[in-house]
Design an enzyme around this catalytic site. Sequence first.
Site, short mmCIF file in Angstrom:
data_model
loop_
_atom_site.label_atom_id
_atom_site.label_comp_id
_atom_site.label_asym_id
_atom_site.label_seq_id
_atom_site.Cartn_x
_atom_site.Cartn_y
_atom_site.Cartn_z
N GLY A 1 -7.30 1.87 -7.86
CA GLY A 1 -8.72 2.41 -8.65
C GLY A 1 -7.85 2.50 -10.19
N GLY A 2 -7.92 4.34 -11.03
CA GLY A 2 -7.66 4.00 -11.74
C GLY A 2 -5.91 2.77 -12.58
N GLU B 1 -17.35 6.90 -2.84
CA GLU B 1 -18.74 7.30 -3.69
C GLU B 1 -19.75 7.09 -3.33
OE1 GLU B 1 -15.68 4.79 -7.08
OE2 GLU B 1 -14.36 6.80 -6.31
N ASN C 1 -9.95 -1.44 -8.08
CA ASN C 1 -11.21 -1.43 -7.93
C ASN C 1 -11.53 -1.00 -9.58
OD1 ASN C 1 -14.13 -0.84 -7.94
ND2 ASN C 1 -13.49 0.73 -6.42
N TRP C 2 -12.41 -1.60 -10.21
CA TRP C 2 -12.67 -1.52 -11.69
C TRP C 2 -13.31 0.42 -11.88
CZ3 TRP C 2 -12.18 -6.19 -15.30
CH2 TRP C 2 -11.00 -7.11 -14.46
N LYS C 3 -13.94 0.12 -11.02
CA LYS C 3 -15.39 0.91 -10.66
C LYS C 3 -16.09 0.87 -11.96
CE LYS C 3 -12.23 3.98 -7.55
NZ LYS C 3 -12.16 5.17 -7.63
N GLU D 1 -9.27 5.16 2.72
CA GLU D 1 -8.55 5.82 1.87
C GLU D 1 -9.82 7.04 1.77
OE1 GLU D 1 -9.49 2.81 -2.24
OE2 GLU D 1 -11.15 3.42 -1.57
N GLY E 1 -8.69 9.50 -6.97
CA GLY E 1 -8.78 9.79 -8.67
C GLY E 1 -8.64 11.21 -8.59
N HIS F 1 -17.90 2.10 -0.43
CA HIS F 1 -16.59 3.01 -1.03
C HIS F 1 -17.42 4.31 -0.80
CE1 HIS F 1 -14.62 4.81 -4.40
NE2 HIS F 1 -13.37 4.13 -3.80
N SER G 1 -4.86 7.13 -5.22
CA SER G 1 -4.33 7.50 -6.37
C SER G 1 -2.44 6.72 -6.14
CB SER G 1 -3.74 8.79 -6.25
OG SER G 1 -5.19 9.73 -6.70
P1 13P Z 1 -7.65 6.01 -7.37
O1 13P Z 1 -6.61 4.82 -7.22
O2 13P Z 1 -7.97 6.08 -9.62
O3 13P Z 1 -7.09 7.07 -6.92
O4 13P Z 1 -8.63 4.89 -7.41
C1 13P Z 1 -8.98 4.88 -5.58
C2 13P Z 1 -10.24 3.98 -5.00
O5 13P Z 1 -11.19 4.40 -4.72
C3 13P Z 1 -10.06 2.39 -5.28
O6 13P Z 1 -10.73 1.59 -4.71
#
Ligand code: 13P
Length: 251
Positions: free
Chosen positions: A233-234, A97, A9-11, A167, A173, A95, A212
């Site tokens: 994510g990251g 967020e 997920n590149w957000k 998640e 993050g 998600h 993470s």
């Molecule tokens: P991180 O891997 O950056 O913690 O993010 C997880 C995430 O929200 C993937 O959708």
Amino acid sequence: MRRTMVAGNWKMHGTRASVAELINGLRHLALPGGVDVAVFPPFLHIGQVVDGLKGQSIQVGAQNSAVEPAQGALTGEIAPSQLVDAGCAYVLVGHSERRQLMGESDQVLNRKFAAAQACGLIPVLCIGETLEQRESGKTLEVVSRQLGSIIEELGVGAFAKAVIAYEPVWAIGTGLTATPQQAQDVHAAIRAQLAAENSEVAQGVRLLYGGSVKAANAVELFGMPDIDGGLIGGASLNADEFGAICRAAGN
Ligand code: 13P
């Protein structure tokens, strides 16, 4: 036997130049067989990524989609049918967020999930508890309500063509990862909730862990019996790190 899956997920990250670089890195990865790999760029870059990954075994998904399947007068939204046309196979639904920052309710997410499936997209339903909810012992109650909302509205059969990502919000993050056992406990509860309705669906659905995940902790997490891969994510913004996580899922 469930195929493992690793999704990136590149957000809200990327420029045309940085996305071109990431595509180039992804094209050079040695990916394991037996693992479904997908990336979820921002809408703006989906066309670039679909074109750039032509001929590769990496699928593309979107991070969100509209509550209605078809095109229409809905300014600023993207219909799931448009995502299919653009070359997407998956879409994230719910998600944290978006649940937290954009106020998406279970009712709205039920509609997004159904609209995506109506177009042949595979929804990746994201569920998870906040730190406060975990600390007050409400983890399973929260996750069960988020999952139960779809089951009640669309029936458990909807999960025959869907993926679930657990998640924990406190692990996203933050560098804090759920321990493999903490994640496994929630995954087992999710599968049990589905199994109470339909054991075949429960055994077939992929449950990804997100929060993470890095190459350094992926092997242990993916080694748990009910963890079928990860939503990253990251670490998915670095092709080499993402490739190492994909290889961890192939072990
Ligand atoms: P991180 O891997 O950056 O913690 O993010 C997880 C995430 O929200 C993937 O959708």
